[in-house]
Write a protein that holds these residues in place. Structure first.
Motif, PDB file in Angstrom:
ATOM      1  N   GLN A  47       0.845  -1.189   0.000  1.00 51.11           N
ATOM      2  CA  GLN A  47       0.000   0.000   0.000  1.00 51.11           C
ATOM      3  C   GLN A  47       0.882   1.242   0.000  1.00 51.11           C
ATOM      4  O   GLN A  47       1.941   1.264   0.637  1.00 51.11           O
ATOM      5  CB  GLN A  47      -0.886  -0.009   1.242  1.00 51.11           C
ATOM      6  CG  GLN A  47      -1.922   1.093   1.310  1.00 51.11           C
ATOM      7  CD  GLN A  47      -2.729   0.988   2.592  1.00 51.11           C
ATOM      8  OE1 GLN A  47      -2.172   0.990   3.682  1.00 51.11           O
ATOM      9  NE2 GLN A  47      -4.045   0.890   2.459  1.00 51.11           N
ATOM     10  N   LYS A  48       0.454   2.283  -0.700  1.00 51.37           N
ATOM     11  CA  LYS A  48       1.210   3.522  -0.703  1.00 51.37           C
ATOM     12  C   LYS A  48       1.014   4.254   0.618  1.00 51.37           C
ATOM     13  O   LYS A  48      -0.111   4.389   1.105  1.00 51.37           O
ATOM     14  CB  LYS A  48       0.791   4.413  -1.874  1.00 51.37           C
ATOM     15  CG  LYS A  48       1.467   4.058  -3.181  1.00 51.37           C
ATOM     16  CD  LYS A  48       1.310   5.152  -4.213  1.00 51.37           C
ATOM     17  CE  LYS A  48       2.125   4.812  -5.467  1.00 51.37           C
ATOM     18  NZ  LYS A  48       2.025   5.879  -6.485  1.00 51.37           N
ATOM     19  N   ARG A  49       2.119   4.693   1.205  1.00 55.17           N
ATOM     20  CA  ARG A  49       2.090   5.443   2.452  1.00 55.17           C
ATOM     21  C   ARG A  49       2.935   6.705   2.302  1.00 55.17           C
ATOM     22  O   ARG A  49       3.720   6.848   1.363  1.00 55.17           O
ATOM     23  CB  ARG A  49       2.646   4.594   3.600  1.00 55.17           C
ATOM     24  CG  ARG A  49       1.862   3.317   3.902  1.00 55.17           C
ATOM     25  CD  ARG A  49       0.547   3.598   4.567  1.00 55.17           C
ATOM     26  NE  ARG A  49      -0.184   2.392   4.907  1.00 55.17           N
ATOM     27  CZ  ARG A  49      -0.206   1.847   6.130  1.00 55.17           C
ATOM     28  NH1 ARG A  49       0.480   2.407   7.123  1.00 55.17           N
ATOM     29  NH2 ARG A  49      -0.902   0.753   6.352  1.00 55.17           N
ATOM     30  N   TRP A  58       5.997   2.447  -1.046  1.00 56.45           N
ATOM     31  CA  TRP A  58       5.192   1.233  -0.874  1.00 56.45           C
ATOM     32  C   TRP A  58       5.573   0.558   0.431  1.00 56.45           C
ATOM     33  O   TRP A  58       6.743   0.244   0.658  1.00 56.45           O
ATOM     34  CB  TRP A  58       5.417   0.253  -2.020  1.00 56.45           C
ATOM     35  CG  TRP A  58       4.827   0.668  -3.326  1.00 56.45           C
ATOM     36  CD1 TRP A  58       5.488   1.177  -4.405  1.00 56.45           C
ATOM     37  CD2 TRP A  58       3.443   0.610  -3.698  1.00 56.45           C
ATOM     38  NE1 TRP A  58       4.607   1.437  -5.427  1.00 56.45           N
ATOM     39  CE2 TRP A  58       3.343   1.100  -5.021  1.00 56.45           C
ATOM     40  CE3 TRP A  58       2.275   0.194  -3.048  1.00 56.45           C
ATOM     41  CZ2 TRP A  58       2.128   1.175  -5.700  1.00 56.45           C
ATOM     42  CZ3 TRP A  58       1.065   0.275  -3.724  1.00 56.45           C
ATOM     43  CH2 TRP A  58       1.000   0.755  -5.032  1.00 56.45           C
ATOM     44  N   GLU A  70      -9.974  -2.776   2.207  1.00 54.05           N
ATOM     45  CA  GLU A  70     -10.085  -1.350   2.548  1.00 54.05           C
ATOM     46  C   GLU A  70     -11.245  -0.671   1.839  1.00 54.05           C
ATOM     47  O   GLU A  70     -11.627   0.451   2.187  1.00 54.05           O
ATOM     48  CB  GLU A  70      -8.778  -0.627   2.220  1.00 54.05           C
ATOM     49  CG  GLU A  70      -8.383  -0.678   0.754  1.00 54.05           C
ATOM     50  CD  GLU A  70      -6.967  -0.164   0.531  1.00 54.05           C
ATOM     51  OE1 GLU A  70      -6.715   1.015   0.813  1.00 54.05           O
ATOM     52  OE2 GLU A  70      -6.114  -0.959   0.084  1.00 54.05           O
ATOM     53  N   VAL A 121      -1.634   6.307   5.410  1.00 53.71           N
ATOM     54  CA  VAL A 121      -1.974   6.160   4.000  1.00 53.71           C
ATOM     55  C   VAL A 121      -2.020   7.554   3.387  1.00 53.71           C
ATOM     56  O   VAL A 121      -2.088   8.560   4.094  1.00 53.71           O
ATOM     57  CB  VAL A 121      -3.340   5.450   3.822  1.00 53.71           C
ATOM     58  CG1 VAL A 121      -3.256   4.012   4.306  1.00 53.71           C
ATOM     59  CG2 VAL A 121      -4.453   6.194   4.554  1.00 53.71           C
TER      60      VAL A 121
END
Length: 202
Positions: A47-49, A58, A70, A121
């Protein structure tokens, strides 16, 4: 003095993460097999943070929920271990924090540290780094961590803004000794299984 502590922090991150990956390799393999056997989907969840200076990266975890969880039910919020989106093996991984182990590779590649503010996120609690209040941007002055001061104090029991204030305290008072103390407290926190699931924000 802070530059020295930051240098020692990076050396410690690389050394400890590399040793951790080598020692825990059998655990990685066992978890991977159990995930594939328990539900359809990939072994890893990525997931992109938002990381240091608000830069996107990532993050990697062992998958503990059904694919696209999600976007189902409560979305990002997981308020109970009975959430139907969590897989059978996922409940165990979340309870023991073993789902976070792949982040050792994030630490090795420099996008994360063992200790630091947890990376949010890209769209929550604020939509993108530029929309964070100035006071809250302080938490992005250092690499995000697998664990952090907020994780060993308030964890998921308070709102995001309250957690950010704790993250800022870490940034302002950071030293390598503090990191080591947080790592020890993290082990105790995981064993006690406190505040794993967040309370409803007011």
């Amino acid at each position: 003095m802070k530059k020295v502590n930051l240098f020692l922090k990076r050396v410690f991150d690389i050394t400890a993460s590399l040793i951790g990956v080598i020692i825990l390799l059998p655990v990685f393999l066992i978890i991977a097999v159990l995930i594939k056997m328990s539900s359809k989907g990939p072994i890893l969840f990525k997931q992109k943070r938002l990381g240091k200076a608000g830069k996107e990266f990532w993050i990697y975890k062992f998958r503990t929920m059904v694919v696209n969880a999600e976007y189902i039910g409560e979305g990002l919020r997981v308020s109970t271990e009975d959430d139907p989106r969590i897989t059978k093996i996922g409940r165990f991984l979340r309870a023991t924090s073993l789902d976070e182990l792949p982040q050792l590779f994030n630490t090795l590649n420099g996008t994360m540290s063992l200790v630091g503010p947890r990376p949010p996120v890209t769209y929550h609690p604020y939509k993108g780094y530029t929309n964070y209040p100035e006071w809250a941007k302080e938490r992005f002055e250092m690499r995000p961590g697998i664990t952090g001061l907020a994780q060993v104090t308030v964890r998921n029991s308070v709102s995001w803004d309250e957690r950010i204030k704790v993250d800022n305290q870490y940034i302002e008072n950071f030293n390598i000794g503090m990191d080591i103390r947080i790592l020890f407290k993290t082990v105790l926190k995981v064993l006690k299984r406190e505040d794993i699931y967040g309370k409803k924000e007011k």
